[in-house]
Design a protein around this motif. Structure first.
Motif, PDB file in Angstrom:
ATOM      1  N   LYS A  18     -16.344 -34.225 -23.880  1.00  0.00           N
ATOM      2  CA  LYS A  18     -16.857 -33.582 -25.348  1.00  0.00           C
ATOM      3  C   LYS A  18     -16.475 -32.396 -25.747  1.00  0.00           C
ATOM      4  O   LYS A  18     -16.068 -32.153 -26.922  1.00  0.00           O
ATOM      5  CB  LYS A  18     -18.310 -33.696 -25.410  1.00  0.00           C
ATOM      6  N   ASP A  19     -16.474 -31.325 -24.791  1.00  0.00           N
ATOM      7  CA  ASP A  19     -15.968 -30.197 -25.158  1.00  0.00           C
ATOM      8  C   ASP A  19     -14.220 -29.807 -25.123  1.00  0.00           C
ATOM      9  O   ASP A  19     -13.962 -28.763 -25.770  1.00  0.00           O
ATOM     10  CB  ASP A  19     -16.291 -29.193 -24.109  1.00  0.00           C
ATOM     11  N   ARG A  20     -13.710 -30.984 -24.793  1.00  0.00           N
ATOM     12  CA  ARG A  20     -12.149 -30.894 -24.900  1.00  0.00           C
ATOM     13  C   ARG A  20     -11.614 -32.013 -25.928  1.00  0.00           C
ATOM     14  O   ARG A  20     -10.222 -32.037 -26.018  1.00  0.00           O
ATOM     15  CB  ARG A  20     -11.621 -31.320 -23.780  1.00  0.00           C
ATOM     16  N   LEU A  21     -12.541 -32.541 -26.783  1.00  0.00           N
ATOM     17  CA  LEU A  21     -11.994 -33.546 -27.615  1.00  0.00           C
ATOM     18  C   LEU A  21     -10.940 -33.321 -28.679  1.00  0.00           C
ATOM     19  O   LEU A  21     -10.165 -33.668 -29.123  1.00  0.00           O
ATOM     20  CB  LEU A  21     -13.128 -34.271 -28.489  1.00  0.00           C
ATOM     21  N   ALA A  22     -11.365 -31.977 -29.271  1.00  0.00           N
ATOM     22  CA  ALA A  22     -10.306 -31.376 -30.452  1.00  0.00           C
ATOM     23  C   ALA A  22      -9.136 -30.812 -29.782  1.00  0.00           C
ATOM     24  O   ALA A  22      -8.091 -31.280 -30.355  1.00  0.00           O
ATOM     25  CB  ALA A  22     -11.424 -30.114 -31.095  1.00  0.00           C
ATOM     26  N   VAL A  23      -9.050 -30.055 -28.690  1.00  0.00           N
ATOM     27  CA  VAL A  23      -7.788 -29.848 -28.259  1.00  0.00           C
ATOM     28  C   VAL A  23      -7.124 -31.106 -27.554  1.00  0.00           C
ATOM     29  O   VAL A  23      -5.704 -30.998 -27.642  1.00  0.00           O
ATOM     30  CB  VAL A  23      -7.903 -28.613 -26.928  1.00  0.00           C
ATOM     31  N   ARG A  24      -7.658 -31.830 -27.268  1.00  0.00           N
ATOM     32  CA  ARG A  24      -6.816 -33.194 -26.575  1.00  0.00           C
ATOM     33  C   ARG A  24      -6.341 -34.019 -27.866  1.00  0.00           C
ATOM     34  O   ARG A  24      -5.106 -34.562 -27.829  1.00  0.00           O
ATOM     35  CB  ARG A  24      -7.941 -33.970 -25.765  1.00  0.00           C
ATOM     36  N   SER A  25      -6.934 -34.093 -28.981  1.00  0.00           N
ATOM     37  CA  SER A  25      -6.446 -34.737 -30.160  1.00  0.00           C
ATOM     38  C   SER A  25      -5.345 -33.875 -30.751  1.00  0.00           C
ATOM     39  O   SER A  25      -4.282 -34.608 -31.230  1.00  0.00           O
ATOM     40  CB  SER A  25      -7.700 -35.001 -31.194  1.00  0.00           C
ATOM     41  N   ILE A  26      -5.447 -32.539 -30.674  1.00  0.00           N
ATOM     42  CA  ILE A  26      -4.459 -31.730 -31.347  1.00  0.00           C
ATOM     43  C   ILE A  26      -3.075 -31.900 -30.242  1.00  0.00           C
ATOM     44  O   ILE A  26      -1.958 -32.042 -30.704  1.00  0.00           O
ATOM     45  CB  ILE A  26      -4.911 -30.297 -31.515  1.00  0.00           C
ATOM     46  N   SER A  27      -3.274 -31.979 -28.872  1.00  0.00           N
ATOM     47  CA  SER A  27      -2.271 -31.973 -28.015  1.00  0.00           C
ATOM     48  C   SER A  27      -1.563 -33.579 -28.051  1.00  0.00           C
ATOM     49  O   SER A  27      -0.491 -33.640 -28.243  1.00  0.00           O
ATOM     50  CB  SER A  27      -2.759 -31.807 -26.745  1.00  0.00           C
ATOM     51  N   VAL A  28      -2.417 -34.687 -28.546  1.00  0.00           N
ATOM     52  CA  VAL A  28      -1.666 -35.858 -28.725  1.00  0.00           C
ATOM     53  C   VAL A  28      -0.752 -35.722 -29.920  1.00  0.00           C
ATOM     54  O   VAL A  28       0.429 -36.300 -30.158  1.00  0.00           O
ATOM     55  CB  VAL A  28      -2.911 -36.885 -29.014  1.00  0.00           C
ATOM     56  N   TYR A  29      -1.210 -35.316 -31.157  1.00  0.00           N
ATOM     57  CA  TYR A  29      -0.627 -35.019 -32.143  1.00  0.00           C
ATOM     58  C   TYR A  29       0.822 -34.231 -31.972  1.00  0.00           C
ATOM     59  O   TYR A  29       2.016 -34.711 -32.465  1.00  0.00           O
ATOM     60  CB  TYR A  29      -1.419 -34.351 -33.416  1.00  0.00           C
ATOM     61  N   VAL A  30       0.680 -32.928 -31.337  1.00  0.00           N
ATOM     62  CA  VAL A  30       1.857 -32.287 -31.131  1.00  0.00           C
ATOM     63  C   VAL A  30       2.831 -32.882 -30.190  1.00  0.00           C
ATOM     64  O   VAL A  30       4.015 -32.922 -30.191  1.00  0.00           O
ATOM     65  CB  VAL A  30       1.323 -31.040 -30.351  1.00  0.00           C
ATOM     66  N   ASP A  31       2.162 -33.557 -28.806  1.00  0.00           N
ATOM     67  CA  ASP A  31       3.135 -34.389 -28.047  1.00  0.00           C
ATOM     68  C   ASP A  31       3.829 -35.408 -29.072  1.00  0.00           C
ATOM     69  O   ASP A  31       5.245 -35.621 -28.937  1.00  0.00           O
ATOM     70  CB  ASP A  31       2.310 -35.218 -26.991  1.00  0.00           C
ATOM     71  N   GLN A  32       3.323 -36.234 -29.909  1.00  0.00           N
ATOM     72  CA  GLN A  32       4.170 -37.299 -30.875  1.00  0.00           C
ATOM     73  C   GLN A  32       5.166 -36.511 -31.512  1.00  0.00           C
ATOM     74  O   GLN A  32       6.386 -37.076 -31.817  1.00  0.00           O
ATOM     75  CB  GLN A  32       3.357 -37.805 -31.780  1.00  0.00           C
ATOM     76  N   LEU A  33       4.839 -35.230 -31.944  1.00  0.00           N
ATOM     77  CA  LEU A  33       6.072 -34.489 -32.700  1.00  0.00           C
ATOM     78  C   LEU A  33       7.137 -34.158 -31.839  1.00  0.00           C
ATOM     79  O   LEU A  33       8.160 -34.217 -32.217  1.00  0.00           O
ATOM     80  CB  LEU A  33       5.328 -33.069 -33.442  1.00  0.00           C
ATOM     81  N   ASN A  34       6.733 -33.857 -30.614  1.00  0.00           N
ATOM     82  CA  ASN A  34       7.764 -33.022 -29.829  1.00  0.00           C
ATOM     83  C   ASN A  34       8.798 -34.224 -29.435  1.00  0.00           C
ATOM     84  O   ASN A  34       9.994 -33.833 -29.055  1.00  0.00           O
ATOM     85  CB  ASN A  34       7.091 -32.465 -28.619  1.00  0.00           C
ATOM     86  N   ARG A  35       8.102 -35.359 -29.181  1.00  0.00           N
ATOM     87  CA  ARG A  35       8.877 -36.750 -28.641  1.00  0.00           C
ATOM     88  C   ARG A  35       9.633 -37.416 -30.010  1.00  0.00           C
ATOM     89  O   ARG A  35      10.575 -38.086 -29.739  1.00  0.00           O
ATOM     90  CB  ARG A  35       7.732 -37.585 -28.143  1.00  0.00           C
ATOM     91  N   GLY A  36       9.401 -36.955 -31.417  1.00  0.00           N
ATOM     92  CA  GLY A  36      10.289 -37.497 -32.237  1.00  0.00           C
ATOM     93  C   GLY A  36       9.636 -38.928 -32.708  1.00  0.00           C
ATOM     94  O   GLY A  36      10.226 -39.774 -33.294  1.00  0.00           O
ATOM     95  N   ALA A  37       8.200 -39.164 -32.206  1.00  0.00           N
ATOM     96  CA  ALA A  37       7.686 -40.515 -32.426  1.00  0.00           C
ATOM     97  C   ALA A  37       7.519 -40.986 -33.966  1.00  0.00           C
ATOM     98  O   ALA A  37       7.630 -42.084 -34.360  1.00  0.00           O
ATOM     99  CB  ALA A  37       6.485 -40.661 -31.590  1.00  0.00           C
ATOM    100  N   LEU A  38       7.239 -39.807 -34.611  1.00  0.00           N
ATOM    101  CA  LEU A  38       7.113 -40.119 -36.084  1.00  0.00           C
ATOM    102  C   LEU A  38       8.379 -40.290 -36.849  1.00  0.00           C
ATOM    103  O   LEU A  38       8.184 -40.462 -37.922  1.00  0.00           O
ATOM    104  CB  LEU A  38       6.119 -39.064 -36.585  1.00  0.00           C
TER     105      LEU A  38
END
Length: 452
Positions: free
Chosen positions: A432-452
């Protein structure tokens, strides 16, 4: 008789006007009464005692002449436009005393019961002056709250009688989600994601938008060397690229029954709203378009896609009144709504209860249609009780059974998550205390991989 009793009861509960005796007067009258009673044993009768007590009370009324009249006391309240949940805020009360008498004041504000506060006690209000009093409040629930009454009691320097007055000051308190995670990310994105092991890095081989030309350092890709600038400056220079801007991110907020599960502070929906604001801030800061959809069995809120950090205010005002709906969530309905509203390829990040979602096998067909155009991911909050049961030492038969059941449920959940992963859908859980940082890391990871 009932109405008279109610008026007196309101007067005692700080909810009326009028005058009331103070403890000092009660002790004074009681002391005089005891003294006269003792003396009456030898000399005076009970009648003299009653007359003397009444005379003391009558003389005490002179105390009211040394305190301001009600019309001479004015008040004004100042509340911040937005109050963050689980964060202390200051409320300011300004008193104007138009009389020449000082007074000792105490007050009770009509703060909602979901606020924690301690009111200042016995504040001195100087005559012919304006005095400012500040007290702290801690909101525990989101929403829109009306505050329109301020109850005041004040007394003179002798302190025998108190006057009561009720001020009608209409204010509206907007309690929004806690924005600590969002502010932490905006202040230093790389430091915020440090413990997740995710970096907002540049894309490989010059893919993406050109950012700038900088000096070459060891480890840079030699293929990105800018030979023209190197020859001009007599120093090896390299091109720097960053992920393309203008991508679309759609944040889906589940407000269904399972999001009402209570945590240490608040419930799951509270943490989801905090994570939503932090993820929206990360995407908007990167120059992407962000839209938000809140749903349960119906659609509760929709914010069209837009970019720029000023879009955060629109998102915040749309989602801060959201409450948990006791009904089950209709995932197919929201997926159909997304397909109608979002025409361009988007990252669909669903905040929901993973355990409920992975049991919806009938959704696979709908999600396959969504996957043709969008990138779909779901993230939820770990079940603390289930994790605790799995880690407990089986010192008794009952604990061993509880641990076995917890392990079985976790195995089934992991099996279902693996099944969904093979279908091309990412399912993640975070504390619960890491939900925000985990969701941002998921978004950043998709950017880094060029998935979008």
């Amino acid at each position: 008789m009932t109405r008279l009793f109610k008026n007196w009861w309101d007067r005692l509960l700080f909810r009326d006007r009028g005058i009331i005796p103070t403890p000092r007067l009660l002790f004074l009258v009681a002391g005089v009464g005891v003294l006269l009673t003792i003396i009456s044993v030898w000399r005076y009768s009970l009648l003299y005692i009653c007359i003397a007590t009444a005379l003391v009370i009558a003389l005490s009324l002179l105390d009211l002449l040394f305190s301001p009249r009600r019309k001479q006391v004015k008040a004004n309240r100042v509340i911040p436009d937005e109050l963050e949940r689980q964060k202390n805020h200051s409320i300011t009360i300004t008193f104007q005393n138009d009389s020449s008498y000082d007074c000792m004041m105490r007050m009770v504000d009509q703060i909602p019961t979901s606020f924690q506060t301690v009111y200042p006690f016995n504040q001195i209000i100087k005559g012919n002056q304006t005095t400012t009093i500040t007290y702290e409040v801690l909101p525990l629930e989101r929403g829109k709250f009306s505050i329109d009454r301020l109850y005041v009691r004040y007394k003179s320097k002798f302190g025998l009688w108190e006057k009561q007055k009720t001020f009608s000051i209409e204010e509206v308190a907007h309690v929004i989600p806690n924005l600590t995670e969002m502010n932490r990310y905006l202040s230093d994105p790389q430091k915020y994601l440090l413990h997740e092991g995710v970096k907002i890095r540049k894309q490989k081989s010059g893919i993406g938008e050109f950012s700038k030309v900088r000096s070459y350092v060891v480890g840079d890709d030699p293929r990105k060397i800018n030979w023209r600038q190197s020859a001009k400056l007599q120093e090896i220079m390299t091109n720097e690229y960053e992920p393309e801007h203008g991508k679309y991110v759609t944040l889906l907020i589940d407000c269904g029954r399972m999001m009402g599960v209570e945590l240490t502070k608040g419930n799951r929906l509270e943490k989801v709203l905090e994570a939503t604001m932090a993820t929206a801030a990360a995407a908007l800061k990167n120059g992407d378009y962000v839209s938000v959809i809140a749903f349960s069995k119906d659609i509760h809120a929709y914010v069209p896609p837009a970019k720029g950090l000023e879009h955060l205010d629109k998102i915040l005002h749309a989602i801060y009144p959201l409450q948990v709906d006791p009904s089950e969530s209709n995932y197919q309905n929201v997926l159909h709504y997304v397909q109608l509203k979002q025409k361009k390829r988007s990252l669909l990040l669903l905040f929901s209860d993973v355990h409920t979602f992975i049991h919806e096998d009938s959704m696979l067909q709908s999600l396959r249609q969504v996957r043709r155009k969008h990138l779909f991911m779901i993230i939820g909050i770990e079940d603390e009780q289930l994790q605790a049961k799995r880690s407990v030492y089986p010192s008794s038969v009952s604990l061993a059974m509880e641990k076995a059941i917890a392990q079985k449920q976790l195995q089934f959940k992991n099996k279902q998550i693996l099944k969904w992963g093979k279908q091309g859908f990412s399912v993640l859980e975070a504390p619960k205390d890491r939900l925000a940082v985990r969701s941002i890391s998921v978004y950043v990871d998709q950017l880094n991989r060029g998935a979008l």
